[in-house]
Design an enzyme around this catalytic site. Sequence first.
Site, PDB file in Angstrom:
ATOM      1  N   HIS A 135     -16.662  10.860   5.142  1.00 50.25           N
ATOM      2  CA  HIS A 135     -17.730   9.758   6.277  1.00 50.25           C
ATOM      3  C   HIS A 135     -19.218  10.505   5.462  1.00 50.25           C
ATOM      4  O   HIS A 135     -18.629  11.236   4.376  1.00 50.25           O
ATOM      5  CB  HIS A 135     -17.298  11.344   7.068  1.00 50.25           C
ATOM      6  CG  HIS A 135     -18.205  11.435   8.648  1.00 50.25           C
ATOM      7  ND1 HIS A 135     -18.885  11.533   8.937  1.00 50.25           N
ATOM      8  CD2 HIS A 135     -17.445  10.965   9.506  1.00 50.25           C
ATOM      9  CE1 HIS A 135     -19.575  11.776  10.169  1.00 50.25           C
ATOM     10  NE2 HIS A 135     -18.577  10.843  10.699  1.00 50.25           N
ATOM     11  N   GLU A 193     -21.335  12.658   6.758  1.00 52.87           N
ATOM     12  CA  GLU A 193     -21.348  13.913   6.940  1.00 52.87           C
ATOM     13  C   GLU A 193     -20.659  14.627   5.632  1.00 52.87           C
ATOM     14  O   GLU A 193     -21.337  15.797   5.011  1.00 52.87           O
ATOM     15  CB  GLU A 193     -21.133  14.676   7.928  1.00 52.87           C
ATOM     16  CG  GLU A 193     -22.417  14.722   9.381  1.00 52.87           C
ATOM     17  CD  GLU A 193     -21.304  14.101  10.363  1.00 52.87           C
ATOM     18  OE1 GLU A 193     -19.670  14.603  11.160  1.00 52.87           O
ATOM     19  OE2 GLU A 193     -21.780  14.139  10.975  1.00 52.87           O
ATOM     20  N   GLU A 249     -20.030   3.144   9.485  1.00 49.58           N
ATOM     21  CA  GLU A 249     -21.029   3.757  10.401  1.00 49.58           C
ATOM     22  C   GLU A 249     -22.469   4.301   9.522  1.00 49.58           C
ATOM     23  O   GLU A 249     -22.996   4.747   8.957  1.00 49.58           O
ATOM     24  CB  GLU A 249     -20.333   4.863  10.208  1.00 49.58           C
ATOM     25  CG  GLU A 249     -19.217   5.285  11.001  1.00 49.58           C
ATOM     26  CD  GLU A 249     -18.433   6.815  11.332  1.00 49.58           C
ATOM     27  OE1 GLU A 249     -18.732   6.432  12.762  1.00 49.58           O
ATOM     28  OE2 GLU A 249     -18.763   7.663  10.045  1.00 49.58           O
ATOM     29  N   GLY A 285     -18.110   9.638  18.006  1.00 43.64           N
ATOM     30  CA  GLY A 285     -18.225  10.840  17.735  1.00 43.64           C
ATOM     31  C   GLY A 285     -18.688  11.456  19.230  1.00 43.64           C
ATOM     32  O   GLY A 285     -17.305  11.926  20.231  1.00 43.64           O
ATOM     33  N   GLY A 286     -19.783  12.199  19.054  1.00 41.88           N
ATOM     34  CA  GLY A 286     -19.711  12.547  20.761  1.00 41.88           C
ATOM     35  C   GLY A 286     -18.930  11.919  22.504  1.00 41.88           C
ATOM     36  O   GLY A 286     -18.518  12.958  22.787  1.00 41.88           O
ATOM     37  N   SER A 310     -23.319   6.137  17.504  1.00 45.15           N
ATOM     38  CA  SER A 310     -23.453   6.492  18.799  1.00 45.15           C
ATOM     39  C   SER A 310     -22.672   5.413  19.806  1.00 45.15           C
ATOM     40  O   SER A 310     -23.615   4.647  20.069  1.00 45.15           O
ATOM     41  CB  SER A 310     -24.847   6.155  19.147  1.00 45.15           C
ATOM     42  OG  SER A 310     -25.882   7.343  18.451  1.00 45.15           O
ATOM     43  N   GLY A 334     -25.159  10.057  15.240  1.00 44.51           N
ATOM     44  CA  GLY A 334     -25.503  10.988  16.940  1.00 44.51           C
ATOM     45  C   GLY A 334     -26.921  11.238  16.900  1.00 44.51           C
ATOM     46  O   GLY A 334     -27.753  12.198  17.304  1.00 44.51           O
ATOM     47  N   ASN A 374     -13.475  11.046  16.493  1.00 40.68           N
ATOM     48  CA  ASN A 374     -13.317  11.866  15.484  1.00 40.68           C
ATOM     49  C   ASN A 374     -14.772  12.853  16.417  1.00 40.68           C
ATOM     50  O   ASN A 374     -15.600  13.314  16.288  1.00 40.68           O
ATOM     51  CB  ASN A 374     -14.457  11.352  14.745  1.00 40.68           C
ATOM     52  CG  ASN A 374     -15.191  12.360  13.163  1.00 40.68           C
ATOM     53  OD1 ASN A 374     -14.643  13.759  13.299  1.00 40.68           O
ATOM     54  ND2 ASN A 374     -16.096  12.120  13.015  1.00 40.68           N
ATOM     55  N   TRP A 375     -13.908  13.941  16.391  1.00 42.10           N
ATOM     56  CA  TRP A 375     -14.195  15.333  17.510  1.00 42.10           C
ATOM     57  C   TRP A 375     -15.172  16.084  16.366  1.00 42.10           C
ATOM     58  O   TRP A 375     -15.783  17.188  17.011  1.00 42.10           O
ATOM     59  CB  TRP A 375     -12.813  15.901  17.144  1.00 42.10           C
ATOM     60  CG  TRP A 375     -12.640  15.364  18.321  1.00 42.10           C
ATOM     61  CD1 TRP A 375     -11.911  14.427  19.232  1.00 42.10           C
ATOM     62  CD2 TRP A 375     -10.841  15.956  18.979  1.00 42.10           C
ATOM     63  NE1 TRP A 375     -11.404  14.197  20.093  1.00 42.10           N
ATOM     64  CE2 TRP A 375     -11.230  15.114  19.873  1.00 42.10           C
ATOM     65  CE3 TRP A 375      -9.802  17.571  19.482  1.00 42.10           C
ATOM     66  CZ2 TRP A 375      -9.170  15.106  21.120  1.00 42.10           C
ATOM     67  CZ3 TRP A 375      -9.663  18.061  20.301  1.00 42.10           C
ATOM     68  CH2 TRP A 375      -9.196  16.698  20.524  1.00 42.10           C
ATOM     69  N   LYS A 376     -15.303  15.972  14.812  1.00 45.57           N
ATOM     70  CA  LYS A 376     -15.775  17.215  13.621  1.00 45.57           C
ATOM     71  C   LYS A 376     -15.482  18.276  14.114  1.00 45.57           C
ATOM     72  O   LYS A 376     -14.348  18.741  14.584  1.00 45.57           O
ATOM     73  CB  LYS A 376     -17.196  16.506  13.969  1.00 45.57           C
ATOM     74  CG  LYS A 376     -17.501  14.997  13.963  1.00 45.57           C
ATOM     75  CD  LYS A 376     -18.960  14.414  13.995  1.00 45.57           C
ATOM     76  CE  LYS A 376     -19.408  13.439  13.917  1.00 45.57           C
ATOM     77  NZ  LYS A 376     -20.257  12.812  13.902  1.00 45.57           N
TER      78      LYS A 376
HETATM   79  P1  13P Z   1     -21.949   9.869  16.872  1.00 45.59           P
HETATM   80  O1  13P Z   1     -20.671   9.005  18.058  1.00 45.59           O
HETATM   81  O2  13P Z   1     -21.780  11.016  17.547  1.00 45.59           O
HETATM   82  O3  13P Z   1     -22.352   9.022  16.788  1.00 45.59           O
HETATM   83  O4  13P Z   1     -20.823   9.778  15.487  1.00 45.59           O
HETATM   84  C1  13P Z   1     -19.102   8.874  15.123  1.00 45.59           C
HETATM   85  C2  13P Z   1     -19.542   9.391  13.332  1.00 45.59           C
HETATM   86  O5  13P Z   1     -20.272   9.954  12.883  1.00 45.59           O
HETATM   87  C3  13P Z   1     -17.809   9.140  14.309  1.00 45.59           C
HETATM   88  O6  13P Z   1     -17.171   9.444  13.177  1.00 45.59           O
END
Ligand code: 13P
Length: 254
Positions: free
Chosen positions: A97, A99, A169, A236-237, A215, A175, A9-11
Amino acid sequence: MRKNIVAGNWKMNKTFQQAEELVAEVKDLMEEHEIKHTEVIVIPPFPYLEMATDLAQGSPLKVGAQNVSDHDYGAYTGEISAPMLASMEVNYCIVGHSERRKYFREKSKALAEKVKQLLNAGITPIFCCGEDLEKREKGQQEKVVERQISKALFELEPDDFSRMVIAYEPVWAIGTGKNATPEQAQEMHAFIRKIIEGKYGKDISENISILYGGSCNAKNAKSLFKNPDVDGGLIGGASLNAEEFLKVIRGIPA
Ligand code: 13P
């Protein structure tokens, strides 16, 4: 059959040119390392989806979207519908998600609609659930996750539910660099499988893929993915760099 899945997930990251490079790199690394038994998905921002599906064509790489409208067409300025995503050969879409729940106030009723829109369009929803730190500290993580799943998904017919992917999650892990321990992840995934079994039976619960997110990176992926109820990750990251993402993918037991 339960699938192993690693989805990036590149956000809201990357320019178009950087995105193009990253999709190509992921695709090449998958080929080079013969990644076959794991479904790998890149989930870039909307404007890059067509580029990604074009590049992924003819390779096992799949493409997902980060969000979808709860309507199918019409006067909803700025929205993107499930039939539109399907027409660009998008295979997966994230729903709920944390967010989006937090910054865009998405609630279970709308999430249930989004899931239905996606299933009707032939796209696999990746439904996110997870507790925040306050609820974890109070020991209410199971209650939160049970409510999120049952409110948004338990109206589905068994056949439709069996096409879902679930992502656990925990909000406190997203993050933050503080991942759930493999034990915490296994415990929650087993719990999720148990509530699915209670509603839809063992056959469906045993066959649904449940991903861990928060993470998850090259260092901890292996210890998280080796658990019997952790079928991969929503990353994510660590999905923003192809080499690091590959290491996460290779964390799936052979
Ligand atoms: P991180 O891997 O950056 O913690 O993000 C996880 C995430 O929200 C994937 O959807």
